[in-house]
Design an enzyme around this catalytic site. Structure first.
Site, PDB file in Angstrom:
ATOM      1  N   ASP A   1       0.824  -1.197   0.000  1.00  0.00           N
ATOM      2  CA  ASP A   1       0.000   0.000   0.000  1.00  0.00           C
ATOM      3  C   ASP A   1       0.867   1.259   0.000  1.00  0.00           C
ATOM      4  O   ASP A   1       1.657   1.480   0.913  1.00  0.00           O
ATOM      5  CB  ASP A   1      -0.907  -0.005   1.230  1.00  0.00           C
TER       6      ASP A   1
ATOM      7  N   ASP B   1      -0.568   9.370  -6.920  1.00  0.00           N
ATOM      8  CA  ASP B   1      -1.210   9.311  -8.238  1.00  0.00           C
ATOM      9  C   ASP B   1      -2.120   8.083  -8.304  1.00  0.00           C
ATOM     10  O   ASP B   1      -1.889   7.174  -9.094  1.00  0.00           O
ATOM     11  CB  ASP B   1      -0.105   9.258  -9.298  1.00  0.00           C
TER      12      ASP B   1
END
Length: 285
Positions: free
Chosen positions: A149, A170
Site C-alpha cells: 500500500d 497518483d
C-alpha cells in the site's frame, strides 16, 4: 479493486500535465548537490509501449504527447519533458505525427533525474504492473520497489534522513474513498515532514469530489499549496473525465510562473474553444 491499467491512458493529456510538472520539480531538486528521496505511491509499470494493444485500443496518446513532441516551438518550461520523450524515441521520424514507441510512467521520469546521492521508493499493488516495474528497475541502483500500500508506505518513509524529498500520489481513483485518502495522506505526511514537496494528481469526473479535496486541504495545517487544473471540456453530470488537476505542496518557487506559460500552450495544442485552465495559490505560504 485492481482492474485499473494505466497502459490504456499512457501519454494522454492528463499525463502531459502531470509529467511536465514532475520533470520541473525533479529538475529543480537536482540543482542542489545534496541528495533527496523520491517516493511514488502508485507507480504503475514504469515504462509503456505505445505500440501495444492497450495504448492502440484507446489511442489517447495521439491526442496528448504525440501532438507536442514534433512541435518546433514550445515554452522553455516544457523542455525537460519534451527532451526526455525524444531521448526515449531516438528513431522517431520527427517529420511524422504520432510515431512514438515509448512513454515513461512516473518511475521512468524519475530514473532520468535521480543521481547516486538520491534514492527512489516505488509502490505498486497490481500483480502485473509490479512485475513490469521490477523488470524496469533491474540494475537501477538505490531504487526500492514494494508491492504494498503506497499510502502507508509514504508515511513510513518520512521524514527522509537528508530532509529533502518529493512525494507523488497518483491513485487510479477506482474507489471514491481515494479522494479523501489521498488528501489525508498528505496532511499526515506534512505533519511529519513539512518541508517536503508533495504532488497529488486528480481527475475531474465530478466537481463535488474536487471541491471536497480543496476544502479538506483548506481546513488542514498544510501551507503553500498550488493548484493547477486543465479541463478539455466543461463539467458534466455524465460519467467520464473532462479534465485533470494537481495539488502541489511546497512547489519550486518558479513553478507557478512556468506553468502560466505552459497551460495556455496546452490549450492551444491539445484543447478547443471549450477548454479551460486554472492556476491558483489555494493556500498561502
Amino acid at each position: 479493486m485492481l482492474s485499473y491499467r494505466h497502459a490504456f491512458h499512457a501519454g494522454n493529456f492528463a499525463d502531459v500535465l502531470k509529467h511536465s510538472v514532475l520533470t520541473l520539480v525533479l529538475d529543480y531538486m537536482c540543482r542542489k548537490e545534496k541528495g533527496f528521496h523520491y517516493i511514488d505511491s502508485h507507480s504503475g509499470a514504469g515504462m509503456y509501449q505505445l505500440t501495444d494493444e492497450y495504448s492502440q485500443k484507446t489511442g489517447e496518446y495521439k491526442d496528448g504527447i504525440a501532438k507536442l513532441v514534433n512541435e518546433p516551438n514550445f515554452p522553455d518550461a516544457l523542455q525537460p519533458y519534451i527532451n526526455l520523450i525524444q531521448e526515449l524515441n531516438p528513431t522517431n521520424d520527427l517529420n511524422k505525427k504520432n510515431e512514438l514507441d515509448l512513454y515513461p510512467g512516473s518511475p521512468g521520469i524519475a530514473k532520468r533525474f535521480m543521481r547516486r546521492q538520491d534514492s527512489t521508493h516505488l509502490f505498486e499493488l497490481h500483480p502485473t504492473d509490479i512485475q513490469h516495474l521490477n523488470d524496469f528497475c533491474y540494475r537501477w541502483k538505490k531504487v526500492f520497489v514494494k508491492q504494498s500500500d503506497g499510502y502507508q508506505g509514504i508515511l513510513g518513509l518520512l521524514p527522509p534522513p537528508n530532509r529533502r524529498g518529493v512525494v507523488l500520489i497518483d491513485p487510479p481513483y477506482e474507489l471514491k474513498e481515494d479522494y479523501h485518502k489521498a488528501v489525508d495522506t498528505i496532511v499526515k505526511a506534512y505533519k511529519k515532514f513539512a518541508t517536503g514537496t508533495y504532488i497529488l494528481w486528480y481527475p475531474v469526473v465530478k466537481r463535488e469530489q474536487v471541491n471536497s479535496m480543496e476544502q479538506a486541504f483548506i481546513y488542514s495545517d498544510v501551507k503553500n499549496l498550488l493548484q493547477l487544473e486543465f479541463c478539455l471540456s466543461p463539467d458534466t453530470d455524465e460519467y467520464g473525465m473532462t479534465g485533470t488537476g494537481l495539488f502541489i505542496v511546497n512547489p519550486p518557487w518558479q513553478l507557478a510562473k512556468q506553468m502560466a506559460e505552459v497551460l495556455p500552450y496546452l490549450k492551444e495544442k491539445l484543447g478547443s474553444s471549450e477548454t479551460q485552465f486554472t492556476l491558483k495559490q489555494l493556500i498561502a505560504e
